[in-house]
Design a protein around this motif. Sequence first.
Motif, PDB file in Angstrom:
ATOM      1  N   LEU A   1      -9.757  11.128   6.142  1.00 29.98           N
ATOM      2  CA  LEU A   1     -10.055  10.793   7.531  1.00 29.98           C
ATOM      3  C   LEU A   1      -9.022   9.882   8.178  1.00 29.98           C
ATOM      4  N   VAL A   2      -8.117   9.311   7.385  1.00 23.96           N
ATOM      5  CA  VAL A   2      -6.941   8.624   7.921  1.00 23.96           C
ATOM      6  C   VAL A   2      -5.742   9.060   7.069  1.00 23.96           C
ATOM      7  N   PRO A   3      -4.551   9.127   7.643  1.00 24.52           N
ATOM      8  CA  PRO A   3      -3.374   9.543   6.879  1.00 24.52           C
ATOM      9  C   PRO A   3      -2.946   8.496   5.853  1.00 24.52           C
ATOM     10  N   HIS A   4      -2.342   8.957   4.772  1.00 23.82           N
ATOM     11  CA  HIS A   4      -1.830   8.069   3.736  1.00 23.82           C
ATOM     12  C   HIS A   4      -0.787   7.117   4.316  1.00 23.82           C
ATOM     13  N   SER A   5       0.047   7.634   5.203  1.00 21.55           N
ATOM     14  CA  SER A   5       1.102   6.799   5.789  1.00 21.55           C
ATOM     15  C   SER A   5       0.508   5.666   6.626  1.00 21.55           C
ATOM     16  N   PHE A   6      -0.605   5.939   7.323  1.00 21.20           N
ATOM     17  CA  PHE A   6      -1.273   4.876   8.082  1.00 21.20           C
ATOM     18  C   PHE A   6      -1.759   3.789   7.129  1.00 21.20           C
ATOM     19  N   TYR A   7      -2.386   4.173   6.040  1.00 17.98           N
ATOM     20  CA  TYR A   7      -2.940   3.203   5.091  1.00 17.98           C
ATOM     21  C   TYR A   7      -1.837   2.315   4.523  1.00 17.98           C
ATOM     22  N   LEU A   8      -0.723   2.923   4.122  1.00 18.78           N
ATOM     23  CA  LEU A   8       0.370   2.155   3.527  1.00 18.78           C
ATOM     24  C   LEU A   8       1.007   1.204   4.535  1.00 18.78           C
ATOM     25  N   LYS A   9       1.127   1.651   5.761  1.00 20.27           N
ATOM     26  CA  LYS A   9       1.894   0.906   6.753  1.00 20.27           C
ATOM     27  C   LYS A   9       1.075  -0.137   7.506  1.00 20.27           C
ATOM     28  N   TYR A  10      -0.219   0.153   7.735  1.00 18.61           N
ATOM     29  CA  TYR A  10      -1.011  -0.703   8.619  1.00 18.61           C
ATOM     30  C   TYR A  10      -1.996  -1.610   7.873  1.00 18.61           C
ATOM     31  N   CYS A  11      -2.361  -1.270   6.667  1.00 21.93           N
ATOM     32  CA  CYS A  11      -3.465  -1.975   6.002  1.00 21.93           C
ATOM     33  C   CYS A  11      -3.014  -3.010   4.985  1.00 21.93           C
ATOM     34  N   PHE A  12      -1.720  -3.259   4.877  1.00 16.58           N
ATOM     35  CA  PHE A  12      -1.189  -4.249   3.946  1.00 16.58           C
ATOM     36  C   PHE A  12      -0.314  -5.236   4.683  1.00 16.58           C
TER      37      PHE A  12
ATOM     38  N   ARG B   1      -6.730  -6.968  11.763  1.00 17.23           N
ATOM     39  CA  ARG B   1      -8.014  -6.298  11.609  1.00 17.23           C
ATOM     40  C   ARG B   1      -7.890  -5.121  10.636  1.00 17.23           C
ATOM     41  N   PHE B   2      -6.794  -4.371  10.741  1.00 16.57           N
ATOM     42  CA  PHE B   2      -6.558  -3.279   9.798  1.00 16.57           C
ATOM     43  C   PHE B   2      -6.474  -3.812   8.369  1.00 16.57           C
ATOM     44  N   GLU B   3      -5.760  -4.917   8.199  1.00 15.81           N
ATOM     45  CA  GLU B   3      -5.609  -5.501   6.865  1.00 15.81           C
ATOM     46  C   GLU B   3      -6.957  -5.983   6.323  1.00 15.81           C
ATOM     47  N   HIS B   4      -7.731  -6.643   7.176  1.00 16.37           N
ATOM     48  CA  HIS B   4      -9.028  -7.172   6.753  1.00 16.37           C
ATOM     49  C   HIS B   4      -9.976  -6.044   6.321  1.00 16.37           C
ATOM     50  N   LEU B   5      -9.883  -4.908   6.998  1.00 12.67           N
ATOM     51  CA  LEU B   5     -10.767  -3.770   6.710  1.00 12.67           C
ATOM     52  C   LEU B   5     -10.113  -2.753   5.774  1.00 12.67           C
ATOM     53  N   ARG B   6      -9.156  -3.196   4.979  1.00  9.87           N
ATOM     54  CA  ARG B   6      -8.465  -2.279   4.073  1.00  9.87           C
ATOM     55  C   ARG B   6      -9.422  -1.508   3.161  1.00  9.87           C
ATOM     56  N   PRO B   7     -10.464  -2.113   2.596  1.00 12.07           N
ATOM     57  CA  PRO B   7     -11.389  -1.318   1.766  1.00 12.07           C
ATOM     58  C   PRO B   7     -12.018  -0.147   2.525  1.00 12.07           C
ATOM     59  N   LEU B   8     -12.370  -0.378   3.802  1.00  8.46           N
ATOM     60  CA  LEU B   8     -12.918   0.707   4.614  1.00  8.46           C
ATOM     61  C   LEU B   8     -11.907   1.828   4.775  1.00  8.46           C
ATOM     62  N   PHE B   9     -10.654   1.464   5.072  1.00  3.99           N
ATOM     63  CA  PHE B   9      -9.639   2.493   5.289  1.00  3.99           C
ATOM     64  C   PHE B   9      -9.243   3.183   3.981  1.00  3.99           C
ATOM     65  N   ALA B  10      -9.371   2.482   2.844  1.00  4.12           N
ATOM     66  CA  ALA B  10      -9.152   3.140   1.558  1.00  4.12           C
ATOM     67  C   ALA B  10     -10.220   4.205   1.336  1.00  4.12           C
ATOM     68  N   PHE B  11     -11.451   3.897   1.710  1.00  2.00           N
ATOM     69  CA  PHE B  11     -12.550   4.860   1.626  1.00  2.00           C
ATOM     70  C   PHE B  11     -12.281   6.063   2.529  1.00  2.00           C
ATOM     71  N   LEU B  12     -11.865   5.800   3.767  1.00  2.00           N
ATOM     72  CA  LEU B  12     -11.570   6.883   4.705  1.00  2.00           C
ATOM     73  C   LEU B  12     -10.377   7.712   4.237  1.00  2.00           C
ATOM     74  N   LEU B  13      -9.393   7.057   3.617  1.00  3.82           N
ATOM     75  CA  LEU B  13      -8.236   7.768   3.086  1.00  3.82           C
ATOM     76  C   LEU B  13      -8.664   8.778   2.029  1.00  3.82           C
TER      77      LEU B  13
ATOM     78  N   ARG C   1     -15.586  12.335  12.419  1.00  3.92           N
ATOM     79  CA  ARG C   1     -15.058  12.750  11.113  1.00  3.92           C
ATOM     80  C   ARG C   1     -13.982  13.846  11.225  1.00  3.92           C
ATOM     81  N   VAL C   2     -13.079  13.639  12.175  1.00  2.00           N
ATOM     82  CA  VAL C   2     -11.948  14.562  12.324  1.00  2.00           C
ATOM     83  C   VAL C   2     -10.936  14.267  11.228  1.00  2.00           C
ATOM     84  N   GLN C   3     -10.631  15.256  10.425  1.00  2.00           N
ATOM     85  CA  GLN C   3      -9.697  15.074   9.316  1.00  2.00           C
ATOM     86  C   GLN C   3      -8.291  15.458   9.751  1.00  2.00           C
ATOM     87  N   ARG C   4      -7.350  14.571   9.518  1.00  2.00           N
ATOM     88  CA  ARG C   4      -5.948  14.804   9.865  1.00  2.00           C
ATOM     89  C   ARG C   4      -5.215  15.294   8.621  1.00  2.00           C
ATOM     90  N   VAL C   5      -4.754  16.524   8.686  1.00  2.00           N
ATOM     91  CA  VAL C   5      -4.120  17.172   7.543  1.00  2.00           C
ATOM     92  C   VAL C   5      -2.636  17.361   7.826  1.00  2.00           C
TER      93      VAL C   5
END
Length: 391
Positions: free
Chosen positions: A375-386, A359-371, A235-239
Motif C-alpha cells: 500500500l506504500v512503495p518501498h522507495s517511500f518507506y526507505l526515503k521518508y520513514c527514517f 510524522r512519517f518517521e514517528h509512524l514508521r511501524p504503520l508504514f512498514a505494515f502498509l509496505l 487501499r489503493v495498491q501502487r505497483v
Amino acid sequence: MARINSDLSNVEFQVCSRCIYDERVDGISFDGNGVCSYCHRQDELMEYYGTGQSKGENKFDRIVEEIKRHGQGRRYDCVVGVSGGTDSSYMLHLAKERGLRPLAVHYDNTWNTAVSTQNIRKMLAALDVDLYTHVIDNKEADDIFRAFFLAGVPEIEASTDLALAEVMYRAAAKWGIRYALEGHSFVTEGITPLGSNYFDGKYIAAIHARYGSRPMKTYPLMTFSRFLWWAVVRRVQRVRPYWYIHYSKEGAMELLKEKYGWEYYGGHHLENRMTAFAHNVYLPGKFNVDFRNNTLAALARQGKLSREEAWDRYNAPRNTEAGLVSYFCKRLGFSEDEFEAIMRAPSRSWTEFPTYKKRFEHLRPLFAFLLRRGLVPHSFYLKYCFSEGSR
C-alpha cells in the motif's frame, strides 16, 4: 555546474569502483572495495523483488492475476500514470500486453512539450485506452513554480510529482480501482538521495503560503490525511512492474517507435519544459546537482556503458533547449536581472520549512505494515520513514 576532469584516474575525490556515484552524493558511503552504498542498495532491492529473474517474473504474474480478479465486472482494472515519456508509455503497452484494462491518468501542469502530448495521443489511440486527466489552471501552476523558485529550494517540480500521485488515487477511487501501475525502475533510475529531492503536501503548502500570491483552487494537494485515506481506507495498491521484470529503457524506446510512432523528446525527463528547466538549468546552475549521474550510473552498473564512458558523458555539456530560460522568465514574470539574482542567491533546503517528515518517521511501524501489503512503495518507506543515518 563546473566540469570535472573526465579522466577517472585523475579525479581528486572518491568515485564508486562499480558505477560513477562519487563522494559528493548525499548519504553515500563506500565499502573496502570502493563500491558505493547505492550499488549495494540496488543489489538488495533486486534480491528482494527478484528483478529480472524468474522469481520476479512469477511475482508479477501473480500480481497481474490478482488485478484481473479484483477488476472483474469493472470498466477498468488498473490506472497507469502517463507523461508521454518512455517509462510510462511502455507501461501502457505492457499492461495491454498482459491482458489488463488500464485507465490512463495524466496531470497536466501546462508545461508539456508538443512531442509528449502527441506521444500520449498516439499511445491511447493505438491501444484503445481511455484517459482521465486533471488540468490545473495555468496561472495557478505558474504561481506554485514561482514560489519554489523564490524560495531557493531544489524541489521546483515537487508540485507536479505529488499531484500526479493524488490524481491517480482520485481516478482509482472514482472507478473503484484497487491497483495503480507506476513506471519507475530503480535499475535504470536509482533511488534519489533524500537530501537532493524531498517533498510532501505540507512542504508544498508551506512554500506556496510564504511565496505564492494566488489561492490553490485547482491544484490537487495531497495532505497527510488524504495520503492515509488512499492507503488505509481506499487501499489503493501502487505497483511498480519494472521492479519485478526485466526492463530495458533502450529496448522500450525502440519498440515504442516501431510499433506506435512514438517520438523521443531529446533526453531523460525532457518531455516537460519545467522538468527540462529543472534538470538542465536550475539544479546544476544553482545547486551543483546533475541528475544525469542517476541514469549513467545505472548504465555502468548494468554493463551497458563502461565507467569511463559514463563518466565522460556525465561531464559533457547538456542538451538544453534554446530559449528555455527566456520562456521560464516570461511565463513566471522574472526579468533577466531578477532571474540571475535568484540563481546566485544562497540555496535553501527543505529542512528549513514545515514538512511531514518527523510524522512519517514517528509512524514508521504503520508504514512498514502498509509496505508489506503493497500500500506504500518501498522507495517511500526507505526515503521518508527514517532519519538520516538510522537505516
